[in-house]
Design an enzyme around this catalytic site. Structure first.
Site, PDB file in Angstrom:
ATOM      1  N   GLY A  79     -22.189  25.255  19.338  1.00  0.00           N
ATOM      2  CA  GLY A  79     -21.196  25.563  18.318  1.00  0.00           C
ATOM      3  C   GLY A  79     -20.101  26.435  18.872  1.00  0.00           C
ATOM      4  O   GLY A  79     -20.278  27.138  19.866  1.00  0.00           O
ATOM      5  N   ASP A 114     -16.979  36.607   3.551  1.00  0.00           N
ATOM      6  CA  ASP A 114     -16.537  35.323   4.105  1.00  0.00           C
ATOM      7  C   ASP A 114     -17.598  34.250   3.858  1.00  0.00           C
ATOM      8  O   ASP A 114     -17.897  33.434   4.726  1.00  0.00           O
ATOM      9  CB  ASP A 114     -16.249  35.456   5.606  1.00  0.00           C
ATOM     10  CG  ASP A 114     -15.463  34.251   6.141  1.00  0.00           C
ATOM     11  OD1 ASP A 114     -14.813  33.559   5.331  1.00  0.00           O
ATOM     12  OD2 ASP A 114     -15.502  33.998   7.353  1.00  0.00           O
ATOM     13  N   ALA A 170     -19.506  26.481   5.546  1.00  0.00           N
ATOM     14  CA  ALA A 170     -19.734  26.413   6.990  1.00  0.00           C
ATOM     15  C   ALA A 170     -20.580  27.569   7.487  1.00  0.00           C
ATOM     16  O   ALA A 170     -21.135  27.497   8.586  1.00  0.00           O
ATOM     17  CB  ALA A 170     -18.384  26.390   7.722  1.00  0.00           C
ATOM     18  N   ASN A 171     -20.674  28.661   6.731  1.00  0.00           N
ATOM     19  CA  ASN A 171     -21.475  29.816   7.129  1.00  0.00           C
ATOM     20  C   ASN A 171     -22.861  29.799   6.494  1.00  0.00           C
ATOM     21  O   ASN A 171     -23.563  30.812   6.531  1.00  0.00           O
ATOM     22  CB  ASN A 171     -20.754  31.117   6.748  1.00  0.00           C
ATOM     23  CG  ASN A 171     -19.567  31.391   7.642  1.00  0.00           C
ATOM     24  OD1 ASN A 171     -19.457  30.830   8.729  1.00  0.00           O
ATOM     25  ND2 ASN A 171     -18.668  32.246   7.189  1.00  0.00           N
ATOM     26  N   ASP A 201     -22.720  34.580  10.222  1.00  0.00           N
ATOM     27  CA  ASP A 201     -21.332  35.016  10.414  1.00  0.00           C
ATOM     28  C   ASP A 201     -20.967  36.174   9.496  1.00  0.00           C
ATOM     29  O   ASP A 201     -20.317  36.014   8.468  1.00  0.00           O
ATOM     30  CB  ASP A 201     -20.354  33.866  10.204  1.00  0.00           C
ATOM     31  CG  ASP A 201     -18.975  34.207  10.796  1.00  0.00           C
ATOM     32  OD1 ASP A 201     -18.768  35.379  11.158  1.00  0.00           O
ATOM     33  OD2 ASP A 201     -18.133  33.302  10.890  1.00  0.00           O
TER      34      ASP A 201
END
Length: 728
Positions: A124, A239, A243-244, A257
């Site tokens: 990644g 955040d 995607a996290n 993250d």
């Protein structure tokens, strides 16, 4: 990296030496290195700054190619920790830290040794970091190693964010948060190791197609629980985005993250006031408005709502053509409904998401745990706590845009639509005509409260009880004479009747005087006197030559009426006044028809009308009526009670002395709500006293004046005041 020759420029030679020292991990800081070359420090600093700028530019470009772009607004950088094929199309060697690559040289190929870790493959990458599958040799385990993308050229803020992520995640211990094992600095490279999650991420799940609604709700519920753990440890993520959120092979979620995390305890973060940090499509309005320093737990809750919206519909709630456009929508525009994109979304789930996406933080769920509880309720089919935003509230927000309304409530209206102006003109016209409407309304309301309803519901009492019989007799006359539909429902007694009246389930109800309270209830008429019947059957208590001493009841069980019944309420008042507490004289609820059982108590206290068939039956089965002494003392303690005598005429062949048995009792009244229709009250009173007598022990209407302080319904007061018969 090639070493410059002696013929090279001194500045180039010094800069190359700096790069070598970074590769070897022997340089402390830039300032320490520049102190060795004071004569060329400014030139060297310019080269380092230029390298930083180039690295950030190339890093951002890589992020744009690797991150998800939704509706023209690029998402923020993401570091994918899931193990899977590298689908970027780049050479894995090219993704090694920049400090290991010389100009024109692809650098060492994988595997690569970094301290105790052997980097095996790239799994990644994002704008700031590169993640490798690695083996930790000392522990012989496979882990994920994240290294800062800029290597030794990383700026101070990148390094700070990098370590913020590592330190924040390392503080948390929850199965829904990717754990960090170790972080540090090795050979000029900042890195940290963490658990390797085999699977995918939620953004890829969304991109692959429509998720089942229950699956989407479960994912976000589990993320909310993990996030609640972080919040309880004073850590905001800031955040949260698909995607996290990593999904392992067992379909479990893991948050990663924490690069933008904020420590609530120390008020520290990688951003300051005036910065909008996060991913535009998923950040809260207070973050999008440039107030990331004001982010709270409710900011993360907003992001969870946006994620759930995306999981169900396949897109974030607010999407603009540009990042700035998206930010403006997040701050000012209300989100669309999920049903606009997926018609089968349940109302409860849409309500949950709408509560998360409120513009004002105080209107959202106050904790991620509260959101998880509501999602649990949704998944289990239980009622949720969130309530939908009603049409009335939506209409009010529109009305607030009318200039006249805005002036009245202190809201400044800059622009008005033609619809608002027309509405204001109509308001002014109605205001001018309001006196006429008021008069007409008063007349209509007066007619309404005087009208006879088409359907009447009466509360009764226990099955085969006196109250049920009274209500049924009244209902029969109402139905025959007034021509209205009438229904009698069984209840648990006086208190239950009171509650049903207050809840508007019934319009008329008999109840004992002690149960009539509150401003909403009033009396129509007194019905019957109810006497407290104390019955005994124990041989040592049934002694004809000796009066019963109340203290002889101590330590014995006594049968009383059920909770909520008038009989039970009266029994409790009498026993308490005689200093017979529930501990000394246990009070047992038993159906009156079961008193003949050998296991039933030998004492019963029943408050019922004199001449009751229930008591008559018991007196024929070895039961004996006894007097209740201290009647005056009891009535002084409880004004709703009165002294009463049970005469031999009430129960023939019951061995009652000629002077009767002294006891106490109460009065049962017919009760209604204060706003009951006058026609209903008037008609009921006329039928109640209409010959023949409705029931034998009905209190005559001439004696209603005995209760001078009675709170009568206004129609009942007019009825009794109109009687020509003088009160006695």
């Amino acid at each position: 990296m090639p070493v410059p020759s002696e013929a090279d420029d001194p500045i180039d030679e010094a800069f190359a030496a700096y790069l070598r020292s970074c590769d070897e991990g022997s340089v402390g800081s830039r300032d320490e290195f520049l102190a060795q070359f004071p004569e060329m420090a400014e030139e060297l600093r310019s080269l380092m700054d230029a390298a930083d700028a180039i690295n950030r530019f190339t890093g951002a470009a890589a992020a744009d190619s690797a991150d998800v772009v939704q509706g023209g607004a690029a998402a923020d950088t993401v570091d994918v920790l899931v193990a899977g094929p590298d689908d970027s199309g780049d050479d894995p060697a090219a993704t090694l830290p920049e400090a290991h690559r010389a100009k024109g040289d692809p650098g060492p190929t994988l595997p690569y040794t970094l301290g105790d870790y052997e980097l095996l493959e790239v799994i990644g990458r994002g704008g700031m970091g590169v993640v490798y599958r690695a083996t930790q040799r000392m522990l012989n385990r496979t882990v994920a190693v994240k290294m800062i993308r800029g290597g030794m050229l990383a700026c101070e803020n990148d390094v700070r964010r990098f370590y913020t992520e590592a330190q924040a995640a390392a503080r948390l211990h929850h199965p829904g948060i990717v754990p960090v094992y170790q972080f540090g600095h090795e050979a000029g490279h900042h890195f940290f190791s963490m658990a390797l999650i085999e699977g995918t991420d939620l953004q890829r799940k969304i991109n692959d197609g429509e998720l089942p609604i229950d699956t989407a709700a479960r994912y976000v519920r589990d993320v909310a629980r993990a996030l609640e753990h972080a919040h309880q440890n004073d850590l905001l993520h800031r955040d949260i985005k698909p995607a996290n959120i990593l999904i392992d092979q067992k379909d479990r979620v893991h948050i990663t993250d924490f690069g933008l995390a904020k420590n609530l305890g120390s008020d520290s973060s990688v951003t300051g006031s005036g910065a909008a940090v996060g991913t535009p499509n998923y950040m809260a309005p207070e973050q999008a408005g440039g107030h990331s320093d004001r982010a709270t737990r409710q900011s993360d809750v907003y992001s969870l709502g946006a994620i759930l919206f995306a999981c169900v519909t396949g897109r974030p709630p607010l999407v603009g053509d540009t990042v700035v456009d998206t930010l403006m929508q997040v701050v000012h525009e209300p989100p669309p409904t999920m049903r606009a994109f997926r018609s089968n979304v349940p109302t409860d789930l849409e309500t949950i998401v709408a509560k998360c996406l409120e513009k004002e933080p105080r209107k959202r769920y106050q904790t991620a745990g509260d959101l998880a509880e509501d999602l649990d309720a949704f998944l289990e089919g239980r009622p949720i706590l969130a309530r939908p935003r009603g049409r009335l509230l939506k209409t009010w927000h529109w009305v607030c845009g009318v200039p006249l309304v805005g002036a009245l409530i202190g809201r400044k209206v800059v622009r008005t639509s033609p619809g608002h102006r027309r509405f204001q003109a109509a308001m002014l016209l109605l205001l001018a005509l309001s006196p006429f409407f008021f008069v007409i309304g008063a007349m209509l309301w007066s007619r309404h409260i005087e009208a006879m309803p088409q359907r009447v519901v009466l509360a009764g009492g226990l099955k085969q009880g006196v109250y049920t019989g009274i209500s049924q007799a009244i209902a029969d006359r109402l139905q025959q004479s007034a021509g209205v539909a009438v229904q009698v429902i069984e209840t648990d007694g006086s208190l239950d009747n009171r509650n049903r009246l207050l809840d508007r389930q019934v319009q008329l109800a008999p109840m004992q005087a002690s149960s009539i309270s509150g401003d909403d209830l009033c009396v129509i008429a007194p019905l019957i006197y109810e006497a407290a019947h104390l019955l005994v059957r124990a041989p040592d208590l049934v002694q004809h030559d000796k009066p019963l001493n109340m203290q002889m009841l101590a330590g014995r069980k006594i049968a009383v009426g059920p909770y909520g019944s008038g009989s039970r309420r009266t029994a409790d008042m009498i026993l308490d006044s005689l200093n017979l507490s529930g501990d000394d004289t246990p009070r047992e609820v038993i159906a009156w028809e079961n008193l003949q059982s050998p296991d039933a108590p030998d004492i019963a206290l029943i408050c019922i009308g004199r001449g009751s068939t229930l008591v008559s039956g018991l007196l024929q089965q070895r039961w004996r009526l006894v007097a209740i002494p201290q009647g005056i003392s009891i009535t002084m303690q409880h004004p709703t009670l009165r002294t009463i005598t049970i005469d031999p005429s009430h129960y023939q062949n019951a061995d009652i002395p000629e002077e009767g048995l002294a006891t106490v009792g109460t009065t049962a009244f017919l009760v209604t709500r204060r706003d009951a229709p006058s026609a209903l009250v008037q008609t009921t009173l006329e039928l109640l006293y209409q010959p023949p007598r409705l029931f034998s022990d009905l209190i005559p209407r001439e004696r209603a004046a005995e209760w001078q302080g009675l709170d009568l319904h206004h129609a009942a007061r007019r009825y009794f005041e109109s009687l020509d018969t003088p009160s006695r």
